[in-house]
Design a protein around this motif. Sequence first.
Motif, mmCIF file in Angstrom:
data_model
loop_
_atom_site.group_PDB
_atom_site.id
_atom_site.type_symbol
_atom_site.label_atom_id
_atom_site.label_comp_id
_atom_site.label_asym_id
_atom_site.label_seq_id
_atom_site.Cartn_x
_atom_site.Cartn_y
_atom_site.Cartn_z
ATOM 1 N N MET A 33 0.794 -1.225 0.000
ATOM 2 C CA MET A 33 0.000 0.000 0.000
ATOM 3 C C MET A 33 0.829 1.278 0.000
ATOM 4 O O MET A 33 0.273 2.363 0.111
ATOM 5 C CB MET A 33 -0.931 -0.019 1.218
ATOM 6 N N SER A 34 2.146 1.149 -0.123
ATOM 7 C CA SER A 34 3.018 2.324 -0.142
ATOM 8 C C SER A 34 3.678 2.471 -1.507
ATOM 9 O O SER A 34 3.844 1.496 -2.248
ATOM 10 C CB SER A 34 4.107 2.205 0.928
ATOM 11 N N ASP A 35 4.088 3.680 -1.818
ATOM 12 C CA ASP A 35 4.746 3.937 -3.101
ATOM 13 C C ASP A 35 6.143 3.335 -3.167
ATOM 14 O O ASP A 35 6.564 2.850 -4.230
ATOM 15 C CB ASP A 35 4.842 5.445 -3.349
ATOM 16 N N GLU A 36 6.855 3.346 -2.051
ATOM 17 C CA GLU A 36 8.276 2.968 -2.094
ATOM 18 C C GLU A 36 8.520 1.534 -2.564
ATOM 19 O O GLU A 36 9.400 1.313 -3.425
ATOM 20 C CB GLU A 36 8.920 3.198 -0.727
ATOM 21 N N GLY A 52 4.432 -7.053 -10.282
ATOM 22 C CA GLY A 52 5.323 -6.841 -9.150
ATOM 23 C C GLY A 52 4.817 -7.499 -7.891
ATOM 24 O O GLY A 52 5.591 -8.064 -7.113
ATOM 25 N N TYR A 53 3.501 -7.446 -7.676
ATOM 26 C CA TYR A 53 2.910 -8.091 -6.505
ATOM 27 C C TYR A 53 3.155 -9.595 -6.532
ATOM 28 O O TYR A 53 3.614 -10.182 -5.535
ATOM 29 C CB TYR A 53 1.402 -7.812 -6.447
ATOM 30 N N PHE A 54 2.816 -10.236 -7.650
ATOM 31 C CA PHE A 54 2.967 -11.687 -7.713
ATOM 32 C C PHE A 54 4.426 -12.097 -7.621
ATOM 33 O O PHE A 54 4.755 -13.111 -6.997
ATOM 34 C CB PHE A 54 2.331 -12.231 -8.993
ATOM 35 N N ALA A 55 5.311 -11.311 -8.223
ATOM 36 C CA ALA A 55 6.737 -11.615 -8.120
ATOM 37 C C ALA A 55 7.205 -11.494 -6.676
ATOM 38 O O ALA A 55 7.873 -12.390 -6.139
ATOM 39 C CB ALA A 55 7.543 -10.681 -9.030
ATOM 40 N N VAL A 106 11.040 -0.948 4.013
ATOM 41 C CA VAL A 106 11.760 -0.246 5.072
ATOM 42 C C VAL A 106 11.725 1.263 4.838
ATOM 43 O O VAL A 106 11.514 2.046 5.772
ATOM 44 C CB VAL A 106 13.209 -0.763 5.173
ATOM 45 N N LYS A 107 11.910 1.683 3.595
ATOM 46 C CA LYS A 107 11.819 3.112 3.280
ATOM 47 C C LYS A 107 10.444 3.660 3.652
ATOM 48 O O LYS A 107 10.331 4.753 4.232
ATOM 49 C CB LYS A 107 12.088 3.354 1.794
ATOM 50 N N ALA A 108 9.405 2.915 3.303
ATOM 51 C CA ALA A 108 8.049 3.365 3.611
ATOM 52 C C ALA A 108 7.824 3.457 5.115
ATOM 53 O O ALA A 108 7.252 4.436 5.618
ATOM 54 C CB ALA A 108 7.041 2.414 2.975
ATOM 55 N N LEU A 109 8.267 2.456 5.844
ATOM 56 C CA LEU A 109 8.089 2.474 7.293
ATOM 57 C C LEU A 109 8.849 3.628 7.940
ATOM 58 O O LEU A 109 8.335 4.292 8.850
ATOM 59 C CB LEU A 109 8.541 1.142 7.892
ATOM 60 N N ARG A 110 10.060 3.890 7.485
ATOM 61 C CA ARG A 110 10.818 5.000 8.048
ATOM 62 C C ARG A 110 10.129 6.333 7.769
ATOM 63 O O ARG A 110 10.096 7.217 8.628
ATOM 64 C CB ARG A 110 12.251 4.993 7.504
ATOM 65 N N TYR A 284 -3.048 3.147 6.474
ATOM 66 C CA TYR A 284 -2.713 1.760 6.138
ATOM 67 C C TYR A 284 -3.446 0.846 7.097
ATOM 68 O O TYR A 284 -3.059 0.661 8.237
ATOM 69 C CB TYR A 284 -1.200 1.545 6.246
ATOM 70 N N ARG A 285 -4.531 0.241 6.605
ATOM 71 C CA ARG A 285 -5.348 -0.651 7.412
ATOM 72 C C ARG A 285 -5.597 -1.949 6.653
ATOM 73 O O ARG A 285 -5.637 -1.948 5.433
ATOM 74 C CB ARG A 285 -6.694 0.001 7.759
ATOM 75 N N SER A 286 -5.787 -3.018 7.421
ATOM 76 C CA SER A 286 -6.085 -4.312 6.782
ATOM 77 C C SER A 286 -7.508 -4.339 6.273
ATOM 78 O O SER A 286 -8.335 -3.513 6.648
ATOM 79 C CB SER A 286 -5.861 -5.432 7.785
#
Length: 286
Positions: A33-36, A52-55, A106-110, A284-286
């Motif tokens: 759900m993030s751009d990074e 990209g998701y399936f990979a 990690v970039k997105a979380l930071r 960002y929610r499930s």
Amino acid sequence: MSVTYAAGSTRMEAVARRVCLELLEPVHLVAYMSDEPTEELQALGYESYRPGYFAARSAPLGKVPAEVVDALFYNFAPGEVARCIPSVWDVATPGAVLAARQAGSVKALRRILGDLADSPALACAADLAIRVATNAPMEGRILYAALRSLPVPDEPVARLWHAATLLREHRGDGHLTALVAAGIDGQEAHVLQALHSGMKPSDYGRLDPLTPDQLAAVVDGLRTRGLVDASGELTPAGRETKTRIESTTDALAAPAYTTVTPDELDQLTAALQPIAARIKSAGYRS
């Protein structure tokens, strides 16, 4: 703060649900759900989101056939997986995809967590979560086992994201076991979830790939089995089936959380609460 739980469930089942779904799943979800993470995958050559998701999600398995990925992911519409697997491996290797996914997450979380990213509480949460995540039962949990074969990151944010991913897929593998045991296939699972949430199946995004006739056939199949009534709502048997699936999922997830003490579970919960709250406040929610 002690974990509270609903009547009818054991403490460990309630812990398994709360820690994974409420506190750790938001950490994992930044991968989708993030751009990074998307940008990191696009830099490898994946021009659109779905390949990209399936990979990225199947990369721990290596270059397996579409049938294997379809079986493990369970609830994608017919043909969705095969449109991407195995052609995604013409773009990049599983190892490169795994590195890109983790780096982007990690970039997105930071970015989202700000000062929390370097806090002692996050480092504590990462260490406790990784202990739970790397000591969970592996039998019958194929995607989780594949993730367990990967090295555990040292950096705390990466370590927390990896732990969240392990426990999310561990729970997911158990959920598939519960669905199979209940005789519910992937598309039926989406219909049950939609109706349980008070939504029409036609408005449930995960069912969008189905044609109206395909969706009607899924609902009719559940109606024939007495799980959906003539008006398209869940019957008592349908509600019981959905509840039983979720309870079984909780029970199968619970043993992972016995690898830390009750005090450590409370410590993990307390450390994760501000992290999850910050991520949820960013949408960002499930």
